[in-house]
Every structure is written in structure tokens, then in C-alpha cells.
Design a protein around this motif. Sequence first.
Motif, PDB file in Angstrom:
ATOM      1  N   GLN A 154       0.501  -1.279  -0.231  1.00 35.25           N
ATOM      2  CA  GLN A 154      -0.177   0.073  -0.209  1.00 35.25           C
ATOM      3  C   GLN A 154       0.907   1.365  -0.005  1.00 35.25           C
ATOM      4  OE1 GLN A 154      -0.607  -2.741   1.655  1.00 35.25           O
ATOM      5  NE2 GLN A 154      -2.699  -3.246   2.135  1.00 35.25           N
ATOM      6  N   PHE A 179      -6.847   8.948  -0.015  1.00 34.32           N
ATOM      7  CA  PHE A 179      -7.375   7.911   0.919  1.00 34.32           C
ATOM      8  C   PHE A 179      -9.158   8.457   0.307  1.00 34.32           C
ATOM      9  CE2 PHE A 179      -8.666  10.154   4.695  1.00 34.32           C
ATOM     10  CZ  PHE A 179     -10.114   9.856   4.221  1.00 34.32           C
ATOM     11  N   ILE A 180      -9.813   9.185  -0.106  1.00 38.42           N
ATOM     12  CA  ILE A 180     -10.813   9.369  -0.468  1.00 38.42           C
ATOM     13  C   ILE A 180     -11.292   8.609  -1.652  1.00 38.42           C
ATOM     14  CG2 ILE A 180     -12.895  10.831  -0.874  1.00 38.42           C
ATOM     15  CD1 ILE A 180     -12.347  11.017   1.912  1.00 38.42           C
ATOM     16  N   GLN A 233     -11.073   4.495  -2.091  1.00 42.54           N
ATOM     17  CA  GLN A 233     -11.579   4.174  -0.663  1.00 42.54           C
ATOM     18  C   GLN A 233     -13.407   4.146  -2.242  1.00 42.54           C
ATOM     19  OE1 GLN A 233     -12.034   3.416   1.976  1.00 42.54           O
ATOM     20  NE2 GLN A 233     -13.969   2.346   1.706  1.00 42.54           N
ATOM     21  N   PRO A 262     -10.432  -3.116  -3.133  1.00 42.82           N
ATOM     22  CA  PRO A 262      -9.563  -3.146  -1.531  1.00 42.82           C
ATOM     23  C   PRO A 262      -8.233  -3.580  -2.619  1.00 42.82           C
ATOM     24  CG  PRO A 262     -10.780  -4.614  -1.250  1.00 42.82           C
ATOM     25  CD  PRO A 262     -11.907  -3.715  -2.920  1.00 42.82           C
ATOM     26  N   HIS A 271      -6.466   0.180  -2.475  1.00 42.30           N
ATOM     27  CA  HIS A 271      -5.824   0.907  -1.430  1.00 42.30           C
ATOM     28  C   HIS A 271      -4.788   1.604  -1.276  1.00 42.30           C
ATOM     29  CE1 HIS A 271      -9.658  -0.087   0.852  1.00 42.30           C
ATOM     30  NE2 HIS A 271     -10.785   0.502   0.041  1.00 42.30           N
ATOM     31  N   ASN A 290      -6.023   4.816   3.108  1.00 42.72           N
ATOM     32  CA  ASN A 290      -7.004   3.588   3.392  1.00 42.72           C
ATOM     33  C   ASN A 290      -6.348   3.010   5.013  1.00 42.72           C
ATOM     34  OD1 ASN A 290      -6.728   3.880   0.396  1.00 42.72           O
ATOM     35  ND2 ASN A 290      -8.900   4.115   0.983  1.00 42.72           N
ATOM     36  N   GLN A 313      -6.612   5.381   8.197  1.00 38.84           N
ATOM     37  CA  GLN A 313      -8.237   5.528   8.243  1.00 38.84           C
ATOM     38  C   GLN A 313      -8.587   5.140   8.943  1.00 38.84           C
ATOM     39  OE1 GLN A 313     -10.768   4.791   6.595  1.00 38.84           O
ATOM     40  NE2 GLN A 313     -12.512   6.247   7.052  1.00 38.84           N
ATOM     41  N   SER A 314      -8.044   2.845   8.520  1.00 42.46           N
ATOM     42  CA  SER A 314      -8.582   2.438   9.132  1.00 42.46           C
ATOM     43  C   SER A 314      -8.315   1.613  10.085  1.00 42.46           C
ATOM     44  CB  SER A 314      -8.712   0.587   7.514  1.00 42.46           C
ATOM     45  OG  SER A 314      -9.054  -0.057   8.535  1.00 42.46           O
TER      46      SER A 314
END
Length: 288
Positions: A67, A225-226, A229, A234, A237, A241, A244-245
Motif C-alpha cells: 500500500q 484515501f478518499i 475508497q 481493496p 487501497h 486507507n 484511516q482504517s
Amino acid sequence: MGTFFHRHRGATPYLLLAPGVLWLAIFFLIPLAFLGYESLQSGLFPNFEFTWQFSNFSTALSDYHEQLVRSFLYAGIATVACLLLAYPLAYWIAFKSGPWRNLFLLFIVAPFFVTYLVRTLAWLNILADEGPVVGALRGVHVLDEHGRLLATTFAVVSGITYNFFPFMALPLYVSLEQIDPKLLEAAKDLYSSSTQAFLRVTLPLSAPGIVAGTLLTFIPAAGDFINAQLLGSPENHMIGNVIQSKFLELTDYPAAAAMSFILMAGILVAVAVYARAVGTEQLTGTAV
């Protein structure tokens, strides 16, 4: 007040800097220090304990390096795309738009009048499977009958490019607009073609705008990350992301803080390498 500054001339620069330093301390340095403190904690929410847990960083790198690499790759592609799209537009506005210049600048800034989330949701509709873009591409057989754009790398990079386009276009315009037209006339008087005048005069003089635009685009895009998302899957990502998660869904604050520091360190290294490659003159706008 004027008398005070006159009597304390030596302290005047520091007094003028004080509001900015205070702002940075409250809204940057203190939160950054707390984030660093949190990244070295261990335990489960809400019972975290400061234990100098440096393994949070190595674990984050080993588990989420894909990522992280994807974030820099997407940000790099979007930055190049923004540059290729924005430079001709900024050039045209600076030299060819005439009385319509302010109107076209307004068109560039206009997306900022709408929130970031709404703009991204608009792209969700534009690239939808039954939307006009996919329908047109299927009509010319670029996409097959079941082909789609959403949940692909193209959709994510397109969203990032669109959302950060003004950050590239505006510095380019400012840099180009400051070029004295007499320099281009002089180049043509010396028998330069339009291409030679552009490559030897316009492009070098606009280099500070290119550098500023690429930095203003790449740095926030790497942490976005928007777009991943909403427009991706996935498999698309980015590290934003994951952070944020970890913060909002899994409440694994130490891991999220460690990944935030890794992202910041990666961006700093990338900017340092870029600065060394282009030179400090381009960064400060003093290139000749």
C-alpha cells in the motif's frame, strides 16, 4: 505601538514571527509529538501503554509495504498527468487568453467551491458502469461489453488527478505570467523558432512553477484515501486507507501512528531527492 518597535528594533523580527511560530507549535509540533508518543505504545484499545514499541514501525512496513509503494506510484502518476494537462492550459491562459484570462482562472478555481467528497462522488457517477464515459468507450470498442472503469487503477488515478489539478495549474500560471514577453521577442529576433524559444526561454523560466506545482500535487496525493475508497477496490487501497482504517475502525492507534510517521518520512525522502535533482535554485525561484 510604533514607539515600542522603534525602541526594540532587534526584537522586531522575532515578534513578527511569534504568531506563526505559535500557530505551528499548537497545530503541528504538539500534535506531531503526541503522534510520535502514540506510535511507541502497545496494548489494546483503550488500554495503551508507552513501552518504546519500535516494532510498530517494522511491522507496519512488512505488512503494508504494498500500500505504501502504491501510494507513491499513484501520486507520481497523477502528478505527471497533472503537469502534462496543466502546462498547456496555464500557458494558453498566460499568453493567449487576453481579456478572458480571469474567467479561465475562475474555471480552474471553481472546483474548490465544492467539497472534496462531493467532487469525488461526481466522478463515481461519471465513471459508473452505466455512465456516459463507459458507454462511449464500449461504443468504440475500447471496452468490451462487460468492461468497467470503476474499481480500477485508472479510476483512482483519474480522481486524484482531477482533485489536485488546481494545485498544479495555479503555480504554473503564476510562473508563466511573470515571464516578460520581450524575452520571447528577443529570442525570435535572434532567429529562434517558436519551439526553440519555448525550450530555451519559456520552459526554463517556468521551472519554479513546475517544481512548486509538482510538490503541491504529489505531497497531498500520496496521503489521499478518499479516491481509492470511493473509486477503487481493496486492491487499489493506498496507505492512507490503511491509516484511516486503523484509526477509526480497528482503533489500533499505535500502528496507525507508526504508519503515519512512515508516510511522512517517505514523503520527506522523496522531496529531498527531488530537491537535489532539480537544484535549490528551482525550489526558491531564483533560477536564471
